[in-house]
Write an enzyme that holds these catalytic residues in place. Structure first.
Site, PDB file in Angstrom:
ATOM      1  CB  THR A  52      -0.965  -0.017   1.207  1.00 19.84           C
ATOM      2  OG1 THR A  52      -1.781  -1.183   1.099  1.00 19.84           O
ATOM      3  CG2 THR A  52      -1.849   1.201   1.241  1.00 19.84           C
ATOM      4  CG  ASN A  94      -6.681  -8.783  -5.260  1.00 19.38           C
ATOM      5  OD1 ASN A  94      -6.624  -8.177  -6.331  1.00 19.38           O
ATOM      6  ND2 ASN A  94      -7.519  -8.440  -4.314  1.00 19.38           N
ATOM      7  CB  SER A 111       2.904  -7.015   1.132  1.00 15.63           C
ATOM      8  OG  SER A 111       2.411  -5.712   1.033  1.00 15.63           O
ATOM      9  CB  THR A 170      13.974   4.525  12.478  1.00 11.73           C
ATOM     10  OG1 THR A 170      14.264   5.848  12.920  1.00 11.73           O
ATOM     11  CG2 THR A 170      15.009   3.564  13.031  1.00 11.73           C
ATOM     12  CB  CYS A 186      -6.359  -8.362   1.160  1.00 12.94           C
ATOM     13  SG  CYS A 186      -6.460  -8.506  -0.591  1.00 12.94           S
TER      14      CYS A 186
HETATM   15  N1  PLP Z   1      -2.407  -5.171  -3.981  1.00 12.57           N
HETATM   16  C1  PLP Z   1      -2.945  -6.399  -4.020  1.00 12.57           C
HETATM   17  C2  PLP Z   1      -3.188  -7.073  -5.337  1.00 12.57           C
HETATM   18  C3  PLP Z   1      -3.283  -7.063  -2.844  1.00 12.57           C
HETATM   19  O1  PLP Z   1      -3.821  -8.298  -2.897  1.00 12.57           O
HETATM   20  C4  PLP Z   1      -3.056  -6.408  -1.615  1.00 12.57           C
HETATM   21  C5  PLP Z   1      -3.479  -7.131  -0.424  1.00 12.57           C
HETATM   22  O2  PLP Z   1      -3.757  -6.745   0.590  1.00 12.57           O
HETATM   23  C6  PLP Z   1      -2.483  -5.114  -1.634  1.00 12.57           C
HETATM   24  C7  PLP Z   1      -2.181  -4.525  -2.840  1.00 12.57           C
HETATM   25  C8  PLP Z   1      -2.190  -4.357  -0.383  1.00 12.57           C
HETATM   26  O3  PLP Z   1      -1.182  -4.981   0.352  1.00 12.57           O
HETATM   27  P1  PLP Z   1      -0.838  -4.531   1.853  1.00 12.57           P
HETATM   28  O4  PLP Z   1      -2.124  -4.541   2.605  1.00 12.57           O
HETATM   29  O5  PLP Z   1       0.135  -5.555   2.327  1.00 12.57           O
HETATM   30  O6  PLP Z   1      -0.221  -3.171   1.774  1.00 12.57           O
END
Ligand code: PLP
Length: 376
Positions: free
Chosen positions: A73, A149, A203, A241, A325
């Site tokens: 993100t 996703n 991530s 940091t 998510c």
């Molecule tokens: N992009 C995709 C395709 C995802 O599946 C996710 C999942 O949460 C994210 C971005 C965001 O990741 P995070 O919450 O680890 O920042």
């Protein structure tokens, strides 16, 4: 309470033992600020650089192109907020099935005068011809995720970047090609160098690393601006940091993830194929078609997705309604509708996402529970 059967690995994964052990080891070994000039601080900094080298060699890119962030993100936000600063906005082409972390920037871009064009993605796939037709002389930015996703569609990023590069030849400016690659890591043959993307987000928690750590791959530092440059860490791109232990645990998780990756994927494919064929014989629709990863299966049953998800949860089986998510089931369902599967199918769509930890007996339990819940 018995351990749940976990089929929501695309949302997050429990940290692996190896990554957790590394986190603890490094937390104890380097308790100092990596920016401190005394030797113990410098040692912590060296550990970060060792991890950058390790991760970049696993991803087959140069270490100078890896910037640690708090996760996808934030990496996405660095790229998109850089567009908001541009004095001369142009056209930004964004696939219609991007994660909310990307989509949430669309109204902001429009506010700043960007001409945002959404690319349809039938059954989850962006058609290179559509991109070709969408690019005009004002196009400065393209965003297409590497692996969806919601239904696991693997995009042909190399072909899409190729189209942008061809178009660029007749322009005075560059087209920045960004690919959110969070789900592609460990679930497909991701190749940043070959696909030639300019930027990509990741991530660690999606590959059994810790939460709150990730990275931005960036081919050229001048393409983006930092969210905050205070402190000057991460080559001035990401002030603050550094979390040395999380960075080390991320490197460990990636190492583990890439060990025998193909063999692990083959095994997951057998489980995944079993789930899909049983789902078909139960009369359910499969929304993960053609070129999708075996790690993500999207199916539609006659039950509303939230109802089915809760019924399975009561049986100790965790799956997700829609995207999960994003913490909002409806949004995931909309992605299924956007893919052209229709609203009825979208309402009953659930995501079953696997990891290398799942076994065939997990799949037997899942099918049994699906049968009881959706058929009776
Ligand atoms: N992009 C995709 C395709 C995802 O599946 C996710 C999942 O949460 C994210 C971005 C965001 O990741 P995070 O919450 O680890 O920042």
């Amino acid at each position: 309470m018995p351990m749940p059967i976990y089929f929501d690995s695309a949302a997050t994964r429990p940290i692996s033992k190896r990554a957790l052990d590394k986190f603890i080891e490094i937390s104890n070994k380097y308790p100092y600020n990596p920016s401190s000039v005394y030797s113990a601080g410098r040692e912590a900094k060296k550990e970060i650089e060792r991890c950058r080298e390790k991760i970049s060699s696993l991803l087959n890119v140069d270490a100078k192109n890896i910037y640690f962030t708090s996760g996808a993100t934030e990496s996405i936000s660095i790229v998109f907020s850089s567009l908001l600063w541009q004095k001369r906005p142009g056209r930004a082409i964004v696939s219609a099935i991007e994660h909310d972390a990307v989509k949430s920037f669309i109204p902001l871009l429009k506010d700043k005068g960007w001409d945002v064009v959404k690319l349809r993605a039938k059954e989850g796939f962006v058609d290179p011809e559509d991109l070709k037709n969408a690019i005009n002389e004002e196009t400065k930015f393209v965003s297409v995720m590497a692996l969806n996703n919601v239904n696991g569609a693997i995009e042909d990023i190399k072909a899409l970047v190729g189209i942008s590069r061809d178009a660029e030849k007749n322009m005075k400016h560059k087209i920045l090609f960004f690919s959110d690659s969070v789900q592609a890591l460990g679930k497909s043959d991701l190749n940043l160098k070959e696909s030639d993307v300019d930027a990509a987000s990741f991530s660690a928690h999606k590959i059994a690393g810790p939460r709150g750590i990730g990275l931005l791959y960036l081919k050229n530092r001048d393409l983006v601006r930092p969210l905050s440059s205070a402190g000057g860490q991460e080559m001035g791109l990401r002030g603050g940091t550094e979390n040395v232990a999380a960075i080390s645990a991320f490197a460990e998780a990636l190492t583990e993830c890439f060990e025998n990756r193909k063999e692990k994927e083959e095994r997951v494919k057998e489980i995944s194929d079993y789930i899909k064929s049983e789902a078909v014989s139960l009369g359910f629709s499969i929304n993960s078609v053609k070129n999708t990863t075996p790690y993500i299966i999207n199916i539609s049953t006659p039950l509303p997705s939230e109802v089915l998800t809760r019924m399975l949860s009561d049986k100790g089986i965790f799956i997700s309604s829609g995207s999960a998510c994003s913490n909002n089931a409806k949004k995931g369902e909309n992605v299924i509708e956007t893919m052209g599967f229709g609203s009825k199918r979208a309402m009953g769509s659930v995501r079953i996402s696997l990891s290398d930890e799942n076994t065939i007996s997990d799949a037997y339990e899942l099918i049994k529970a699906l049968k009881e819940a959706a058929i009776g």
